[in-house]
Motif scaffolding. Sequence first.
Motif, mmCIF file in Angstrom:
data_model
loop_
_atom_site.group_PDB
_atom_site.id
_atom_site.type_symbol
_atom_site.label_atom_id
_atom_site.label_comp_id
_atom_site.label_asym_id
_atom_site.label_seq_id
_atom_site.Cartn_x
_atom_site.Cartn_y
_atom_site.Cartn_z
ATOM 1 N N ARG A 204 36.406 47.627 30.979
ATOM 2 C CA ARG A 204 37.100 46.106 30.690
ATOM 3 C C ARG A 204 38.902 46.444 31.235
ATOM 4 N NH1 ARG A 204 34.682 41.774 28.780
ATOM 5 N NH2 ARG A 204 36.238 40.613 29.537
ATOM 6 N N PRO A 205 38.791 45.622 32.352
ATOM 7 C CA PRO A 205 40.783 45.907 33.181
ATOM 8 C C PRO A 205 41.614 45.542 31.815
ATOM 9 C CG PRO A 205 38.978 44.403 34.322
ATOM 10 C CD PRO A 205 38.258 44.529 33.419
ATOM 11 N N VAL A 206 42.272 46.383 32.793
ATOM 12 C CA VAL A 206 43.512 45.716 30.900
ATOM 13 C C VAL A 206 43.848 44.485 31.777
ATOM 14 C CG1 VAL A 206 45.786 46.847 33.715
ATOM 15 C CG2 VAL A 206 46.367 46.189 31.175
ATOM 16 N N ARG B 246 50.517 52.098 35.537
ATOM 17 C CA ARG B 246 50.358 50.870 36.041
ATOM 18 C C ARG B 246 50.067 49.859 36.863
ATOM 19 N NH1 ARG B 246 48.920 46.403 33.136
ATOM 20 N NH2 ARG B 246 50.537 44.396 32.718
ATOM 21 N N ALA B 247 50.868 49.659 37.923
ATOM 22 C CA ALA B 247 50.093 48.897 39.363
ATOM 23 C C ALA B 247 48.644 49.275 39.325
ATOM 24 C CB ALA B 247 51.363 50.178 40.057
ATOM 25 N N THR B 248 47.778 50.864 38.914
ATOM 26 C CA THR B 248 46.459 50.036 39.093
ATOM 27 C C THR B 248 46.342 49.646 38.064
ATOM 28 O OG1 THR B 248 46.932 53.174 40.149
ATOM 29 C CG2 THR B 248 44.712 51.883 39.357
ATOM 30 N N GLU B 249 46.125 49.446 37.139
ATOM 31 C CA GLU B 249 45.651 48.741 35.840
ATOM 32 C C GLU B 249 45.566 47.058 36.820
ATOM 33 O OE1 GLU B 249 46.310 51.354 32.007
ATOM 34 O OE2 GLU B 249 48.634 49.599 32.469
ATOM 35 N N LEU B 250 47.084 46.917 37.097
ATOM 36 C CA LEU B 250 46.772 45.503 37.297
ATOM 37 C C LEU B 250 46.273 45.293 38.796
ATOM 38 C CD1 LEU B 250 50.877 44.950 37.503
ATOM 39 C CD2 LEU B 250 48.990 43.416 36.320
ATOM 40 N N THR B 251 45.625 46.362 39.388
ATOM 41 C CA THR B 251 44.673 46.271 40.771
ATOM 42 C C THR B 251 43.406 45.919 40.179
ATOM 43 O OG1 THR B 251 46.191 47.713 42.240
ATOM 44 C CG2 THR B 251 44.070 47.937 42.752
ATOM 45 N N HIS B 252 43.166 47.260 39.144
ATOM 46 C CA HIS B 252 41.762 46.484 39.063
ATOM 47 C C HIS B 252 41.338 45.155 37.936
ATOM 48 C CE1 HIS B 252 40.458 50.449 39.836
ATOM 49 N NE2 HIS B 252 41.710 50.932 38.805
ATOM 50 N N ARG C 97 41.200 42.483 40.924
ATOM 51 C CA ARG C 97 39.917 42.608 41.340
ATOM 52 C C ARG C 97 39.025 41.979 40.490
ATOM 53 N NH1 ARG C 97 40.443 48.801 43.612
ATOM 54 N NH2 ARG C 97 41.771 47.536 45.466
ATOM 55 N N ALA C 98 38.702 42.678 38.810
ATOM 56 C CA ALA C 98 38.684 41.801 37.883
ATOM 57 C C ALA C 98 38.206 40.419 38.045
ATOM 58 C CB ALA C 98 38.006 42.515 36.447
ATOM 59 N N ALA C 99 39.645 39.857 37.931
ATOM 60 C CA ALA C 99 39.879 38.441 37.813
ATOM 61 C C ALA C 99 38.905 37.890 39.065
ATOM 62 C CB ALA C 99 41.350 37.889 37.759
ATOM 63 N N ALA C 100 39.207 38.498 40.705
ATOM 64 C CA ALA C 100 39.018 37.320 41.646
ATOM 65 C C ALA C 100 37.980 37.902 41.772
ATOM 66 C CB ALA C 100 39.231 37.680 43.129
ATOM 67 N N ASP C 101 37.185 38.864 41.027
ATOM 68 C CA ASP C 101 35.652 38.344 41.142
ATOM 69 C C ASP C 101 34.905 37.773 39.899
ATOM 70 O OD1 ASP C 101 35.774 40.997 43.128
ATOM 71 O OD2 ASP C 101 34.581 42.369 41.682
ATOM 72 N N ARG C 102 35.638 36.854 38.782
ATOM 73 C CA ARG C 102 35.113 36.612 38.150
ATOM 74 C C ARG C 102 35.653 35.070 38.400
ATOM 75 N NH1 ARG C 102 31.478 35.422 35.342
ATOM 76 N NH2 ARG C 102 32.149 35.011 33.211
ATOM 77 N N GLY D 179 19.867 32.890 36.026
ATOM 78 C CA GLY D 179 20.369 34.292 35.162
ATOM 79 C C GLY D 179 19.476 35.729 36.186
ATOM 80 N N ALA D 180 19.542 34.917 37.520
ATOM 81 C CA ALA D 180 18.992 36.258 39.112
ATOM 82 C C ALA D 180 20.174 37.341 39.000
ATOM 83 C CB ALA D 180 18.101 35.311 39.709
ATOM 84 N N VAL D 181 20.710 37.032 38.965
ATOM 85 C CA VAL D 181 22.642 37.631 39.129
ATOM 86 C C VAL D 181 23.140 37.565 37.392
ATOM 87 C CG1 VAL D 181 24.074 38.050 40.358
ATOM 88 C CG2 VAL D 181 22.107 36.850 41.291
ATOM 89 N N GLU D 182 23.211 39.099 36.763
ATOM 90 C CA GLU D 182 24.495 39.406 36.205
ATOM 91 C C GLU D 182 25.442 39.724 36.595
ATOM 92 O OE1 GLU D 182 23.749 41.126 32.895
ATOM 93 O OE2 GLU D 182 21.742 41.213 33.325
ATOM 94 N N PRO D 183 26.392 38.134 36.037
ATOM 95 C CA PRO D 183 27.716 38.085 36.406
ATOM 96 C C PRO D 183 28.975 39.194 35.771
ATOM 97 C CG PRO D 183 26.745 37.047 34.083
ATOM 98 C CD PRO D 183 26.198 37.428 34.958
ATOM 99 N N THR D 184 29.645 39.215 36.565
ATOM 100 C CA THR D 184 30.756 40.048 36.379
ATOM 101 C C THR D 184 31.123 40.271 35.032
ATOM 102 O OG1 THR D 184 31.157 39.716 38.991
ATOM 103 C CG2 THR D 184 33.164 41.090 37.341
ATOM 104 N N ASP D 185 31.352 41.399 34.083
ATOM 105 C CA ASP D 185 32.209 41.424 33.183
ATOM 106 C C ASP D 185 33.954 41.307 32.970
ATOM 107 O OD1 ASP D 185 29.334 41.475 31.330
ATOM 108 O OD2 ASP D 185 29.722 43.310 31.199
#
Length: 118
Positions: free
Chosen positions: A15-17, A48-54, A57-62, A112-118
């Motif tokens: 899970r991202p920060v 920290r900048a890398t954590e924020l980047t991840h 990205r996760a927030a955008a995908d979700r 449910g044909a596609v798994e949502p991003t965690d």
Amino acid sequence: MAEPDRPRTPQPRLRPVPLIFEPAEAAADPEHFFDLERIEDPRELLTRATELTHAFRAAADRSVEFQAVAAAQLADPRRFDRLTTADIAERADWTEDYAKKMVEFGRDLLRGAVEPTD
């Protein structure tokens, strides 16, 4: 003796920060960004900048998944107030072709044909 084939257990996703809400005062300062400007150690800054980047990205995908689900729900022919893909495209500032793809993606997510991003 060889072990029998076992179903592979999916690896847990990291899970991202979490993103920390920035107070209004921070938004007023264009140099302020999640306190990165205060970090002097380049190793710590990179971490920290890398954590924020991840996290971003996760927030955008979700959020794209939520957009797709909403688009599919709005386009559902069973709704009396159903919207056309052109209407959805206009509301979301998309092209109509992209809106059609998002409606289909949303339908896949709802089935449910596609798994949502965690």
